[in-house]
Each structure stands twice: as structure tokens, then as C-alpha cells.
Design an enzyme around this catalytic site. Structure first.
Site, mmCIF file in Angstrom:
data_model
loop_
_atom_site.group_PDB
_atom_site.id
_atom_site.type_symbol
_atom_site.label_atom_id
_atom_site.label_comp_id
_atom_site.label_asym_id
_atom_site.label_seq_id
_atom_site.Cartn_x
_atom_site.Cartn_y
_atom_site.Cartn_z
ATOM 1 C CG HIS A 176 44.253 -12.619 20.695
ATOM 2 N ND1 HIS A 176 43.466 -14.315 20.217
ATOM 3 C CD2 HIS A 176 43.641 -12.363 19.508
ATOM 4 C CE1 HIS A 176 42.789 -13.682 19.262
ATOM 5 N NE2 HIS A 176 42.918 -12.365 19.028
ATOM 6 C CG ASP A 213 50.620 -13.278 20.266
ATOM 7 O OD1 ASP A 213 50.341 -13.066 18.918
ATOM 8 O OD2 ASP A 213 49.265 -12.621 20.509
ATOM 9 C CD GLN A 262 47.419 -6.645 16.418
ATOM 10 O OE1 GLN A 262 47.701 -5.511 15.057
ATOM 11 N NE2 GLN A 262 45.884 -7.535 16.206
ATOM 12 C CB CYS A 308 40.210 -11.889 20.594
ATOM 13 S SG CYS A 308 39.288 -12.379 19.534
#
Ligand SMILES: *Cc1c(COP(=O)(O)O)cnc(C)c1O
Length: 399
Positions: free
Chosen positions: A120, A193, A196, A357
Site C-alpha cells: 500500500h 503492515d 488487512q 493505493c
């Protein structure tokens, strides 16, 4: 929990959109918010609106205690050893920017960060702003990482690895523990990250052994404006302060200021304590559903949607890695993702369209955008059937 009970927790699902029952399949952008979380936010405004960490008066102390309880709840939720490893931010984006801006202060001009081709923008741009050159782990045709290429990306200039746990476009679940082991073997710290991941699978940061882990509350049935940066104690201790202001200082004079330890060191100013107070309600909601129900429901929805779309001529699925999460991207022959999204919206179906993104990923895939349907436990088989029928109709309209 019964599906009807779940549905009654989300009154927004009773809305009509363009004359159709709303079918909400944009959960990867933000999840809907169940009644218990809305109630917790309202309760914080009604009964606990008193600033944290400052007052000695009873309400302020109470709010401080509740905020620290939220921190403990988050720590337990992701398997952190201590609540002092939990820094509250505005979201995943701010959590990654915090690490990038601070860890890079003593980097040389030739510093390199290893990322994946599916990141992202919020796990790309902060590293560029920090002055790093990006080395990129490429993808296999099915949207999984080309693990054989990882070792070759390390050099003496590598300062950090930063990887998505789950892709917001492809649904690919990356082997993060394996990547952590490789990074650590090279003496390189790693940030994951998890934006999700946290709402869809149990996450144990100690088992993954990552140095940093970032995620957002609004994608896990929680409030907007709250994110989490987890850091190992030694990884947080190594970071200088991010923003300066109240809360984060120990002693201030005009000549010299000393700082609090983590997590307060990184929480300058009044935090979004009202929404932070609602975090236990969001986590409680996930735990109330249970990981077995969440996983079984989402995978059944995904499977049915994949089968449905695969049968439509002119539809190509993007991202087919084994064990993928319930994020379904596709392109339609002869129609831009924008056109498809617009026509689906007219039929009451909310999906995401465009580059999500992740422009570098689009470039790597040789496409300009996708249509993305992403699922949550409050979605139903009727939603999937309405979605597949609508896509089929749209494809006929565009051909
Ligand atoms: C949504 C998302 C982000 C950004 O989260 P914000 O809540 O907008 O800060 C980062 N990475 C991934 C994989 C995402 O899905």
C-alpha cells in the site's frame, strides 16, 4: 452467533441504495461498525469526556485508567508481552510514518529498505520521505511473493524490511514469520503492515517475532482515527521522539527537555481517547464472533464469489494465491474498473475500484486498476449471489 443477530448489529445494512438493498463489499477500505462499538463511543462522550494523563480529579483519573485498559486489551489481542509495547496513533499510516521518520534519523544517504511489490502507498511513501531507496520483492503470477528473490535484495546498505501481512488488493497472506527470520538473519529489523490482517485472522506478534506491527481500528469494526503501532521494547527504545508536545515529556526547560519512555514518548498531545476507549468493544466483538466463525464465513463467501465470477466470460481474477484472504480483485474485458464500479453501485453493490493505493502493484501487473470485493462476517450468500448476478449483468452491458 446467528447471522440474524450479526445483521441486527449493523443497522446500516438495512439501508437502500439506488432502490436496491445495500450489498456492502468494501470491507477492505473500512469495515462497518456494530452497535456495541457505537454505544461505547457514545458512552465515552457521555460519561468519560475528561482529558487523560493530566488531571488529578476523579474523572480524569478514571479516563486515564480506561485508556490504559484499552492498551492492555490491544496488547492481549495481538499477543504482545506488555501494554508498554502499544503506541496509539491515528491509523496504520501514522504508525508507519512514526517509525520511518524516527528510525531514519541516523541513516546514511544510501540507506535501503526492502518492501514487496504489493505494498500500500502508506508502506512505500514514508520510506521514500525518510530518504531510503526501495528494493522490491517481486511477485509470482498468482500474486504470492517470489521468496527465492528475497535473499538477493540484502546488502550492507539494508536498514529495514517493511512488508504487508495481507495484501489489500490480492488478498495474498504473506509468510511474515519466514520473512522475519530472513531479515533477522541479516541483522535487519522488520515492520509488518497488518491493516488487512487483524480483523481476519488471529495475530500473535511474539510468534511472528516482528520488530514493529501496524494496524487501524476502523478496519476491525472499531472507530476511525485510532491506529496501533506495536514495537518490541528494544525496538521502541531505539526510536527518538516523533512529535513534540504535552504527554510525551518528562521535564521541560527552555534549554533542555527530557522525554518519557515508550509508549507515552510517541503520544504527543491529547490522544483520541474517546475512540481509544471504544477499542475493547471492537476487540470484544471480534472475539464474540470467534476466529472459527470469522474464517469459515469469509472463506465460504470468497469461494462462492470466486466460483461465480470464474463462470462469467470476460472476467479475469487478479490474485489467486493459495490460502488467500477474502479480498477478490478482478478486471472486466472491455470495461474500466471505474465503469464497472459505477454500474454495480446503481445496483446497490458497494465495491472499490481503481489502484487501491497500490499504483506500483498495478504497474507490476500491467493493469491500471481492478474492481475489488472484500468480505466480512456480516455478508451473506445472498450478498454474493446478488454481486455475481450484478457483475454478469454489467459485463453484458459493457460487451
Ligand atoms: C488501509 C491500509 C493501510 C492504511 O490504513 P489507514 O487506516 O488508511 O492509515 C495500509 N496498508 C494496508 C495494507 C491497508 O489495507
Amino acid at each position: 452467533m446467528e447471522i440474524n443477530t450479526i445483521l441486527s448489529d449493523f443497522p446500516i445494512l438495512r439501508r437502500e441504495v439506488n432502490g436496491h438493498r445495500l450489498v456492502y463489499l468494501d470491507n477492505a477500505a473500512t469495515s462497518l461498525t456494530p452497535e456495541p462499538v457505537v454505544a461505547a463511543i457514545a458512552d465515552a462522550y457521555r460519561n468519560h469526556k475528561s482529558n487523560v494523563h493530566r488531571g488529578i480529579h476523579t474523572l480524569s483519573q478514571e479516563t486515564t485508567t480506561l485508556m490504559e485498559r484499552s492498551r492492555e486489551c490491544v496488547a492481549r489481542f495481538i499477543g504482545a508481552a506488555s501494554s508498554s509495547s502499544i503506541v496509539f496513533t491515528r491509523g496504520t499510516t501514522e504508525a508507519i510514518n512514526l517509525v520511518a521518520a524516527t528510525i531514519s534519523r541516523n541513516w546514511d544517504a544510501d540507506a535501503e529498505v526492502i518492501v514487496t511489490a504489493m505494498e500500500h502507498h502508506s508502506n512505500i511513501v514514508p520510506w521514500q520521505l525518510a530518504g531510503a531507496k526501495l528494493r522490491v520483492i517481486p511477485l509470482m503470477p498468482d500474486g504470492s511473493l517470489d521468496m527465492a528473490a528475497v535473499e538477493g535484495l540484502f546488502s550492507t546498505r539494508t536498514r529495514l524490511m517493511a512488508v504487508a501481512h495481507v495484501s489489500n488488493v490480492l488478498g495474498t497472506v504473506n509468510p511474515v514469520a519466514q520473512l522475519v527470520a530472513i531479515a533477522h538473519r541479516h541483522g535487519v529489523p522488520i515492520l509488518v503492515d497488518g491493516a488487512q490482517a487483524v480483523a481476519h485472522m488471529p495475530v500473535d506478534v511474539q510468534a511472528i517475532d516482528c520488530d514493529y506491527y501496524a494496524f487501524s481500528a476502523h478496519k476491525m469494526y472499531g472507530p476511525t482515527g485510532v491506529g496501533v503501532l506495536y514495537g518490541k521494547p528494544e525496538a521502541l527504545a531505539q526510536l527518538p521522539p516523533y512529535q513534540g508536545g504535552g504527554e510525551m515529556v518528562d521535564k521541560v526547560t527552555f534549554e533542555h527537555t527530557t522525554f518519557e519512555d515508550a509508549p507515552l514518548r510517541f503520544e504527543a498531545g491529547t490522544p483520541n481517547f474517546v475512540d481509544i476507549l471504544a477499542m475493547p468493544a471492537a476487540i470484544g466483538y471480534i472475539e464474540g464472533l470467534g476466529w472459527d466463525t470469522i474464517s469459515a464465513t469469509e472463506h465460504a463467501l470468497l469461494q462462492r464469489a470466486v466460483a461465480g465470477l470464474s463462470a462469467i466470460e470476460g472476467v479475469r481474477l487478479i490474485g489467486t494465491a493459495p490460502g488467500k484472504d477474502a479480498v477478490l480483485s478482478f478486471v472486466v474485458e472491455g470495461g474500466s474498473s471505474y465503469d464497472v464500479g459505477l454500474l454495480l453501485d446503481r445496483l446497490g453493490i458497494a465495491v472499490r475500484t481503481g489502484h487501491h493505493c497500490a499504483q506500483p502493484l498495478m504497474e507490476a501487473l500491467g493493469i491500471t486498476g481492478t474492481v475489488r470485493a472484500s468480505f466480512a462476517p456480516y455478508n451473506t450468500m445472498e450478498d454474493v449471489d446478488a454481486f455475481v448476478a450484478a457483475v454478469s449483468k454489467v459485463v453484458r452491458m459493457l460487451s
